[in-house]
Design an enzyme around this catalytic site. Structure first.
Site, PDB file in Angstrom:
ATOM      1  N   ALA A 124      33.012  37.790  25.142  1.00 50.23           N
ATOM      2  CA  ALA A 124      33.216  39.141  24.802  1.00 50.23           C
ATOM      3  C   ALA A 124      32.336  39.987  25.081  1.00 50.23           C
ATOM      4  O   ALA A 124      31.169  40.301  25.186  1.00 50.23           O
ATOM      5  CB  ALA A 124      33.054  39.582  22.975  1.00 50.23           C
ATOM      6  N   CYS A 164      42.499  44.845  27.283  1.00 47.40           N
ATOM      7  CA  CYS A 164      41.221  43.778  27.126  1.00 47.40           C
ATOM      8  C   CYS A 164      41.216  43.832  25.920  1.00 47.40           C
ATOM      9  O   CYS A 164      41.549  44.316  25.735  1.00 47.40           O
ATOM     10  CB  CYS A 164      40.058  44.880  27.484  1.00 47.40           C
ATOM     11  SG  CYS A 164      38.709  44.104  27.688  1.00 47.40           S
ATOM     12  N   THR A 205      43.008  38.195  29.638  1.00 48.09           N
ATOM     13  CA  THR A 205      42.475  36.887  28.080  1.00 48.09           C
ATOM     14  C   THR A 205      43.638  37.685  26.982  1.00 48.09           C
ATOM     15  O   THR A 205      44.071  38.256  26.770  1.00 48.09           O
ATOM     16  CB  THR A 205      41.347  37.348  27.571  1.00 48.09           C
ATOM     17  OG1 THR A 205      40.770  38.456  27.706  1.00 48.09           O
ATOM     18  CG2 THR A 205      40.412  36.852  29.032  1.00 48.09           C
ATOM     19  N   GLY A 231      43.459  30.930  34.210  1.00 45.49           N
ATOM     20  CA  GLY A 231      43.244  29.469  34.892  1.00 45.49           C
ATOM     21  C   GLY A 231      43.959  28.444  36.298  1.00 45.49           C
ATOM     22  O   GLY A 231      43.752  27.756  36.194  1.00 45.49           O
TER      23      GLY A 231
HETATM   24  C1  LIG Z   1      33.734  37.006  31.615  1.00 49.52           C
HETATM   25  C2  LIG Z   1      34.894  37.891  31.941  1.00 49.52           C
HETATM   26  C3  LIG Z   1      34.809  39.775  31.997  1.00 49.52           C
HETATM   27  C4  LIG Z   1      35.988  40.043  32.113  1.00 49.52           C
HETATM   28  N1  LIG Z   1      35.725  41.904  32.521  1.00 49.52           N
HETATM   29  C5  LIG Z   1      37.175  41.886  32.264  1.00 49.52           C
HETATM   30  C6  LIG Z   1      37.426  43.521  33.575  1.00 49.52           C
HETATM   31  O1  LIG Z   1      36.377  44.050  33.557  1.00 49.52           O
HETATM   32  N2  LIG Z   1      38.937  43.744  33.392  1.00 49.52           N
HETATM   33  C7  LIG Z   1      39.920  43.292  33.434  1.00 49.52           C
HETATM   34  O2  LIG Z   1      40.735  43.400  33.977  1.00 49.52           O
HETATM   35  N3  LIG Z   1      39.667  42.019  32.708  1.00 49.52           N
HETATM   36  C8  LIG Z   1      38.373  41.185  32.586  1.00 49.52           C
HETATM   37  N4  LIG Z   1      38.127  39.948  32.801  1.00 49.52           N
HETATM   38  C9  LIG Z   1      39.065  39.045  32.308  1.00 49.52           C
HETATM   39  C10 LIG Z   1      39.638  38.658  34.012  1.00 49.52           C
HETATM   40  O3  LIG Z   1      39.978  39.695  34.756  1.00 49.52           O
HETATM   41  C11 LIG Z   1      41.088  37.243  34.161  1.00 49.52           C
HETATM   42  O4  LIG Z   1      42.382  38.486  33.949  1.00 49.52           O
HETATM   43  C12 LIG Z   1      41.024  36.526  33.274  1.00 49.52           C
HETATM   44  O5  LIG Z   1      39.951  35.863  32.776  1.00 49.52           O
HETATM   45  C13 LIG Z   1      42.123  35.263  33.592  1.00 49.52           C
HETATM   46  O6  LIG Z   1      41.915  34.447  34.785  1.00 49.52           O
HETATM   47  P1  LIG Z   1      41.070  33.707  34.563  1.00 49.52           P
HETATM   48  O7  LIG Z   1      41.268  32.575  33.500  1.00 49.52           O
HETATM   49  O8  LIG Z   1      41.249  32.992  36.304  1.00 49.52           O
HETATM   50  O9  LIG Z   1      39.432  34.024  33.832  1.00 49.52           O
HETATM   51  C14 LIG Z   1      37.467  39.395  32.142  1.00 49.52           C
HETATM   52  C15 LIG Z   1      37.487  38.272  31.794  1.00 49.52           C
HETATM   53  C16 LIG Z   1      36.057  37.204  31.864  1.00 49.52           C
HETATM   54  C17 LIG Z   1      36.066  35.701  31.711  1.00 49.52           C
END
Ligand SMILES: Cc1cc2nc3c(=O)[nH]c(=O)nc-3n(C[C@H](O)[C@H](O)[C@H](O)COP(=O)(O)O)c2cc1C
Ligand SMILES: Cc1cc2nc3c(=O)[nH]c(=O)nc-3n(C[C@H](O)[C@H](O)[C@H](O)COP(=O)(O)OP(=O)(O)OC[C@H]3O[C@@H](n4cnc5c(N)ncnc54)[C@H](O)[C@@H]3O)c2cc1C
Ligand SMILES: Cc1cc2nc3c(=O)[nH]c(=O)nc-3n(C[C@H](O)[C@H](O)[C@H](O)COP(=O)(O)OP(=O)(O)OC[C@H]3O[C@@H](n4cnc5c(N)ncnc54)[C@H](O)[C@@H]3O)c2cc1C
Ligand SMILES: Cc1cc2nc3c(=O)[nH]c(=O)nc-3n(C[C@H](O)[C@H](O)[C@H](O)COP(=O)(O)O)c2cc1C
Ligand code: FES
Ligand code: FES
Lengths: 301, 254, 301, 254
Positions: free
Chosen positions: A71, A128, A189, A240
């Site tokens: 968050a 988000c 997420t 993931g």
């Molecule tokens: C710390 C963090 C910050 C994130 N900030 C953004 C953001 O600013 N904008 C966005 O579209 N997604 C954001 N996400 C989501 C990621 O871009 C991604 O869609 C999500 O984490 C799933 O991919 P992953 O499992 O590879 O992390 C964020 C995720 C994390 C963990």
């Protein structure tokens, strides 16, 4: 012979299918340059909003072992920072500008700054899960999302809509394709909670956060598979991907490019070389001549 | 004593630690905890006070774990005000610590920056290394670890800005005058001190500096702890950096 | 002194808060007896439908390491099997009958058989994510769900509604409480996909399946926390409880009882003793005198 | 050869195995694969043919891995029809295998139930144990492992229902006549054979029996493989059970 990893994502040409996901080291110019130099095919900025945002106080992340909660609260330097954010990138870098906001006007304004600064594509963060008024409340409302989409598509740049897990994402996909969206980033997420059993407190200062990492991989894979199965559109498969195996599965499910986010928890960005090498070796072993022939492969089965 | 091994409590499993002793000097407190921690000096832990914030701290001792806190804001103020029996929640250690080298080291600590250095001195002394520990403080009443360094059999020198105890001036003065007598330099302090150390050492002598930035995620993703211009992250690439890598990446000070 | 684990779940008295989740060794009388003897506070039957169902062909489960996917296809011996299913249980066993169907009449019929056979509560499975017409399509439609709920509540037994992850579950909770539902089972699995990268095939014969286990724990915790925070109702917190720590977190979030499902993958049911022991030791260490004082504890913080 | 260690390929990581040799006898085939597997004799692997089904098989050899398949339905028919170069996908091993005991064991296999027993004989022979291997088949043309048992230095006896080779009759006949000469009994075969074995052995002699049920999940959750009335699961508590635990739990046969 090492396989060529270059590929196409809609109208974009990428040197490889890995895309830095929004929110990971994407709000500082020296970090963005470092990410590009580490070898990404494209880099996505942190979601920028019309005004800078401080975000939430720590703890802002939880490491669950099988995934992460965050968050961050859309902490970002604001859209006016964009020229500086791009200033250290070489000309050939492929940049996706992620933007967020509360109204169609917010999105339009941010997108305009993007167009002025010549970004390669614009990603609409409609999903988000932990910021009220800037998140899931938007994407769950298909009509409102379409208003935003129309504003931004009209600027003439390739637009990617970032989807979250909602009941209605297939409808949103169908209707935003009608509006001229180029593709989708799947997925954001999923809202979750972690409680510390020693203190009894929710760990995140914001209480709820977004679940990412391995835990959501099967969900992302399913969404990509469903959308590709129905529409064969460009998709940045994100969720993931924490190794080359998950990257290959994303491509097989129908993603044209693969978003890398949580992989970077506790890892230097240069380590994405391991994913690239793994994909390359898999292609050699299985006889794939290029990335394109892996895209959607699980549908031909 | 419960042993908290390296990384045992990453993630959602915070380790509950009870304060066993508090040693307060001005706006700084040494908090002794009821756990021990395997850590490389210079690494940090995240200290969480539920209802307040989580802050990074570089332990000043490992067994038992001790943190040395200066009150600068709401969370550190609460920490400095803690009493025996109070509880805090810890995960870590994170980041890269100091590289231990034999030879004749000089350790330069400014303010609470002295914390990781006294732990480093202890670990070097355990290796049989003898060096010089220099501590700089605004005034003598927050002198922190001079006694401990002497107890290790090291030379220990205090500088105070107001001259109320030890030498008057900044600890970098000592470095400037005695650089040639050492084989390696370790420093941790406020930004201007770190810059001065980098300027003095350049690539002339092995030198490591611990940097401070606002750490929010602690795991290299949010970018809040970037050392501006360099692409380096305090929480992941640091907090301890080699002088040459900082200078090469464009950190001002060379 | 070992703490007493007995507790109340709405109108039910349980010897401890652990409830065997629906779908785990709950469609055979000798297995159900074994589960009860292993020490559960209550056992939930496999979801029974008006007619027996064969279910899908294997592979029906995938072990992801951080969770599981399943597409069993609601294989069950049919509601007429209920008397036999209960035949080996002792009088004092607390039995929750899970039922599924396509129409309010289906549910009513199954519930009636339950009432005849004197089950302690009826759980409405409105949320199986991988069976068309018997699953998420129901629970996403709040109005239709309410029709089903009304039919069953009218029979006068305690009714628990099993929720899935939808955009509208808070609305469904509010409106089904109005209809006299006693509580909720939170949550069912989340639709996901796994692809085998060696063969290129989706692993499950049914392609999509339901994600369970650690991966969904933060989501379940969030739903429990939200529902308890708003309504303080009896909740069977289910999802990714694979040890005493997650069980404690569930109670802290607001669950009155804790569902145990995926914990049983590759584990003999007798091993739930470890969870019970862990909860007991935690209570001693933290000074909780009973389970009730842990329920919702994270909200008092 | 790639070594597939125990449990390496649980979960979504199936192990791709290539058929290197096929040895077909009537409706039964021995498939030799290009991987090896660490397994306790009696444990099973799940064999997946994408597009068809996944079925449990108890390996008849471990290095290289060999499965012995009888065509009874669509998936096993496809397996029996495989040719060198064909691929199949394997996870496992799962379940509990036979307990190896020294002394003088008798192994009784019926049909493809002989598969895990020949692997057991090999492992016992490696321990220096010498026993008797009895195989029952409908007719002589599906004789499976008599030669292999003899090669281990064991006595090996064939029974055929039609008397076309070996003794005419069921392998349990041998057990009935010679029970006293052994210190432990191991059996795997069709249900009626297993019941007969249990009836003959009771709790008079250490006896283990491998049971067959429809295995769908393979990990103890779906309940499809329950041994009716006993609460025992073939995939988790078995497939190999001690005679006394089956009888105690009410399995008919005692
Ligand atoms: C710390 C963090 C910050 C994130 N900030 C953004 C953001 O600013 N904008 C966005 O579209 N997604 C954001 N996400 C989501 C990621 O871009 C991604 O869609 C999500 O984490 C799933 O991919 P992953 O499992 O590879 O992390 C964020 C995720 C994390 C963990
Ligand atoms: C690796 C590392 C190790 C540290 N070790 C120690 C230690 O051993 N002992 C100790 O007392 N402190 C240490 N610090 C600094 C400590 O973490 C901060 O003082 C603390 O986070 C401030 O929290 P607060 O809530 O009390 O202050 P806030 O209310 O958040 O802020 C108070 C003021 O300090 C500024 N500030 C806050 N954090 C930082 C920061 N990290 N860098 C620069 N300015 C900041 C704010 O902008 C504000 O002006 C360390 C920092 C790092 C990065
Ligand atoms: C632990 C274990 C180890 C096994 N090892 C071997 C082995 O080494 N070699 C071998 O050939 N077979 C073995 N089997 C049996 C094998 O798994 C089944 O023959 C196979 O699953 C049938 O699949 P199919 O798709 O070909 O048949 P289907 O088309 O599914 O069924 C064909 C017929 O067989 C019946 N059937 C299917 N599976 C079973 C079963 N498990 N038990 C009883 N009846 C069944 C069906 O009801 C139907 O009548 C083993 C079974 C178990 C439980
Ligand atoms: C193999 C399997 C079968 C299931 N069958 C049912 C079912 O019949 N009815 C139902 O309501 N839920 C069913 N579920 C969902 C579980 O009851 C539970 O809600 C879910 O798995 C989350 O809990 P867990 O993480 O502890 O497994 C099933 C889950 C699995 C994994
Ligand atoms: S604190 Fe987030 S990247 Fe270092
Ligand atoms: S096959 Fe599912 S429980 Fe054994």
């Amino acid at each position: 012979m090492a396989r060529d990893l270059s590929t196409r994502l809609g109208s974009l040409s990428l040197r490889n299918p890995l895309v830095l996901a929004s929110g990971f080291i994407g709000s500082d110019e020296s970090l963005l340059r470092r990410a590009w130099e580490a070898g990404f095919g494209a880099v996505t900025t942190k979601s920028l909003t019309p005004k800078p945002r401080k975000g939430y106080d720590p703890p802002i992340v939880v490491d669950l072992g099988y995934g992460y909660l965050n968050a961050v609260g859309l902490a970002n330097p604001g859209i006016e920072y964009l020229p500086r954010l791009l200033s250290l990138l070489p000309q050939e870098a492929v940049v996706i500008l992620s933007i967020a906001g509360a109204t169609p006007q917010d999105f339009r304004h941010c997108a305009e700054v993007g167009v002025e600064n010549n970004v390669d594509a614009i990603e609409l963060n409609l999903s988000c899960p932990h910021v009220k008024g800037l998140g899931m409340d938007i994407v769950e409302d298909v009509g409102y999302s379409l208003d935003i989409i129309e504003e931004v598509v009209s600027l003439g740049r390739p637009v990617y809509v970032k989807l979250g897990l909602t009941d209605t994402y297939m409808e949103l996909v169908a209707r935003s394709l009608d509006r001229g969206v180029e593709g989708f980033t799947v997925m954001n997420t999923v809202k979750g909670l972690a409680i510390d059993i020693e203190s009894g407190w929710p760990i995140l200062t914001n209480v709820y956060g977004g679940l990412s990492g391995p835990a959501i991989h099967p969900i992302a894979l399913r969404m990509v598979h469903e959308i590709y199965g129905e529409y064969r559109v460009p998709i940045i498969g994100t969720g993931g991907v924490t190794g080359w195996r998950e990257a290959v599965a994303m491509l097989y499910a129908g993603a044209s490019a693969v978003g890398i986010g949580s992989y970077l928890f506790n890892r230097r960005v240069e380590s994405i070389g391991d994913i690239l090498k793994g994909i390359q070796q898999h292609m050699e072993r299985k006889g794939f001549k290029d990335i394109a022939s892996m895209v959607g492969y699980s549908h031909h089965r | 004593m419960e042993r908290m091994s390296g990384g045992c409590c990453k993630g959602s499993h915070y380790h509950e630690a009870v304060v066993t002793r508090v040693d307060r000097r001005g706006d700084v407190a040494n908090l002794y905890l009821d756990i021990s921690l395997e850590t490389v000096p210079g690494q940090f832990v995240m200290v969480w006070l539920p209802g307040l914030e989580e802050v990074p701290m570089a332990p000043s001792d490992d067994d038992p774990l001790r943190i040395t806190v200066k009150a600068v804001g709401k969370t550190t103020r609460r920490l400095v005000g803690m009493e025996p029996g109070d509880r805090l929640y810890i995960r870590g250690p994170y980041g890269r610590g100091f590289t231990r080298r034999s030879g004749r080291p000089l350790l330069v600590g400014g303010g609470v920056g002295a914390a990781p250095l006294i732990l480093l001195a202890k670990k070097l002394a355990e290796m049989g290394v003898e060096g010089v520990y220099v501590e700089g403080q605004p005034s003598g009443d927050v002198e922190l670890f001079i006694r401990e360094a002497l107890d290790l059999g090291w030379e220990a020198i205090l500088y105070t800005e107001d001259g109320s105890r030890g030498y008057k001036g900044l600890p970098t003065q000592y470095l400037e005058e005695n650089l040639g007598g050492f084989t390696s330099i370790y420093a941790c302090g406020p930004e201007p001190m770190n810059r001065a150390v980098l300027r003095l050492c350049g690539d002339r002598i092995p030198c490591e500096v611990s940097m401070e930035r606002i750490v929010k995620c602690g795991v290299g993703v949010c970018g809040s702890c970037v050392v501006e211009g360099t692409g380096l992250l305090v929480c992941l690439d640091g907090p301890v950096f080699r002088a040459d890598e900082l200078l090469e990446r464009g950190y001002p000070g060379g």
